[in-house]
Design a protein around this motif. Structure first.
Motif, mmCIF file in Angstrom:
data_model
loop_
_atom_site.group_PDB
_atom_site.id
_atom_site.type_symbol
_atom_site.label_atom_id
_atom_site.label_comp_id
_atom_site.label_asym_id
_atom_site.label_seq_id
_atom_site.Cartn_x
_atom_site.Cartn_y
_atom_site.Cartn_z
ATOM 1 N N SER A 172 9.139 -3.786 -11.350
ATOM 2 C CA SER A 172 9.667 -5.121 -11.640
ATOM 3 C C SER A 172 10.340 -5.680 -10.392
ATOM 4 O O SER A 172 10.573 -4.971 -9.404
ATOM 5 N N GLY A 173 10.667 -6.975 -10.424
ATOM 6 C CA GLY A 173 11.351 -7.587 -9.291
ATOM 7 C C GLY A 173 12.672 -6.911 -8.983
ATOM 8 O O GLY A 173 12.993 -6.649 -7.815
ATOM 9 N N GLY A 174 13.424 -6.586 -10.035
ATOM 10 C CA GLY A 174 14.687 -5.901 -9.827
ATOM 11 C C GLY A 174 14.506 -4.525 -9.205
ATOM 12 O O GLY A 174 15.287 -4.108 -8.336
ATOM 13 N N GLN A 175 13.473 -3.808 -9.649
ATOM 14 C CA GLN A 175 13.198 -2.484 -9.082
ATOM 15 C C GLN A 175 12.748 -2.586 -7.629
ATOM 16 O O GLN A 175 13.129 -1.760 -6.794
ATOM 17 N N GLN A 176 11.966 -3.631 -7.316
ATOM 18 C CA GLN A 176 11.542 -3.815 -5.923
ATOM 19 C C GLN A 176 12.750 -4.099 -5.019
ATOM 20 O O GLN A 176 12.817 -3.589 -3.898
ATOM 21 N N PRO A 232 4.788 -1.109 -5.165
ATOM 22 C CA PRO A 232 5.508 -2.330 -5.541
ATOM 23 C C PRO A 232 4.908 -3.064 -6.732
ATOM 24 O O PRO A 232 5.641 -3.608 -7.567
ATOM 25 N N SER A 233 3.568 -3.108 -6.818
ATOM 26 C CA SER A 233 2.918 -3.826 -7.922
ATOM 27 C C SER A 233 3.213 -3.190 -9.277
ATOM 28 O O SER A 233 3.022 -3.832 -10.317
ATOM 29 N N GLN A 234 3.667 -1.941 -9.280
ATOM 30 C CA GLN A 234 3.993 -1.235 -10.512
ATOM 31 C C GLN A 234 5.485 -1.316 -10.845
ATOM 32 O O GLN A 234 5.933 -0.703 -11.813
ATOM 33 N N ALA A 243 15.055 7.473 -8.901
ATOM 34 C CA ALA A 243 14.501 8.834 -8.828
ATOM 35 C C ALA A 243 13.169 8.965 -9.574
ATOM 36 O O ALA A 243 12.283 9.710 -9.136
ATOM 37 N N ASP A 244 13.002 8.223 -10.665
ATOM 38 C CA ASP A 244 11.765 8.345 -11.454
ATOM 39 C C ASP A 244 10.735 7.280 -11.097
ATOM 40 O O ASP A 244 9.728 7.112 -11.786
ATOM 41 N N ARG A 245 10.969 6.542 -9.990
ATOM 42 C CA ARG A 245 10.036 5.487 -9.594
ATOM 43 C C ARG A 245 9.535 5.666 -8.155
ATOM 44 O O ARG A 245 8.867 4.781 -7.620
ATOM 45 N N LEU A 246 9.809 6.791 -7.551
ATOM 46 C CA LEU A 246 9.524 6.968 -6.127
ATOM 47 C C LEU A 246 8.039 6.955 -5.812
ATOM 48 O O LEU A 246 7.652 6.593 -4.691
ATOM 49 N N ARG A 247 7.179 7.332 -6.742
ATOM 50 C CA ARG A 247 5.738 7.374 -6.486
ATOM 51 C C ARG A 247 5.035 6.087 -6.910
ATOM 52 O O ARG A 247 3.811 5.973 -6.793
ATOM 53 N N HIS A 248 5.785 5.120 -7.400
ATOM 54 C CA HIS A 248 5.197 3.852 -7.826
ATOM 55 C C HIS A 248 5.070 2.889 -6.639
ATOM 56 O O HIS A 248 5.949 2.826 -5.787
ATOM 57 N N THR A 256 0.813 -1.218 0.000
ATOM 58 C CA THR A 256 0.000 0.000 0.000
ATOM 59 C C THR A 256 0.849 1.272 0.000
ATOM 60 O O THR A 256 0.313 2.370 -0.161
ATOM 61 N N LEU A 257 2.167 1.128 0.172
ATOM 62 C CA LEU A 257 3.057 2.286 0.201
ATOM 63 C C LEU A 257 3.814 2.401 -1.114
ATOM 64 O O LEU A 257 4.124 1.386 -1.749
#
Length: 256
Positions: free
Chosen positions: A154-158, A150-152, A143-148, A110-111
């Protein structure tokens, strides 16, 4: 054992285990997971812990990180002796002094990414050091993924979020338990590169349990365990040198 370089001998110690033992069960069912292990983890150094299955590598990390109790010996994080701490003090030490990265990303769905990164500090009622936090976010490329959420991602990004969360509070030491185990080779290499850079650029101390020689090659040194004891360490490892050492363990296991 490989000789310790002189420069490493003069570096301050972030964590230290001395004569550390961990025993499960009693009598005929007794299992000695750690057998009087002594090891230092120096500041601003990346250490990989390796060994055959059941060698005690995860147990060693969990005991040094304050995630598990030990039967005898001592563990220090900086100047603090873990064995003397009560549960509440140990929880505070883990929160304030230690960062964790696990195979499972352990993000709250949810965060968003930034909220997940700062969550431990929010719980502790501490504001992050903005300059340090910005450096960590830049280093892991989020920097460009801070508002995404976890479901949005990829595994690597998570896992990048999990790395940033571990580093964000500027802990004395970061422990990783198979941190690339759920990632493909490209994403795993990215995460290992971030950990490597956190040591090189930020002066972070990292201790990682892994079974992967390629992952271990990102470290400054590799500590090898077998049967609950440290049996070797290698400085400046390559994937080939680590793999050769692991094959020796396998050969001994087959002939013993």
């Amino acid at each position: 054992m490989t000789t310790t370089p002189l420069a490493d001998r003069t570096t301050a110690v972030a964590a230290r285990a001395t004569d550390l033992s961990k025993i499960y069960g009693q009598g005929e069912t007794q299992v000695v997971a750690l057998d009087r292990v002594s090891v230092d983890f120096r500041q601003a150094e990346f250490t990989a812990i390796m060994g055959p299955s059941g060698s005690g590598k995860s147990t060693l990390m969990h005991c040094v990180a304050g995630l598990d109790t030990f039967s005898s010996g001592s563990v220090r994080i900086g100047d603090t002796e873990l064995g003397s701490l009560k549960d509440k003090q140990l929880t505070k030490l883990r929160r304030d002094k230690i960062g964790f990265i696990f195979q499972a990303f352990n993000l709250l769905p949810t965060l968003n990414a930034l909220e997940n990164i700062t969550l431990p500090m929010d719980i502790a009622g501490r504001k992050p050091d903005k300059e340090w936090l910005d450096n960590v976010i830049r280093m892991v490329g989020l920097a460009d993924r801070l508002r995404h959420r976890p479901s949005q991602l990829s595994g690597g990004q998570q896992q990048r979020v999990a790395v940033a969360r571990a580093l964000a509070s500027r802990p004395d030491i970061v422990f990783g338990d198979e941190p690339t185990g759920n990632l493909d080779s490209r994403s795993g290499a990215e995460v290992l590169g971030f950990l490597r850079n956190s040591v090189r650029e930020l002066g972070q101390t990292v201790v990682m349990v892994t079974h992967d020689p390629v992952a271990a090659a990102y470290a400054d040194r590799v500590v090898f365990l077998a049967d609950g004891r440290i049996v070797d360490e290698v400085y400046g490892p390559t994937a080939e040198s680590v793999l050769d050492r692991m094959k020796q363990f396998d050969a001994k296991g087959r002939t013993s």
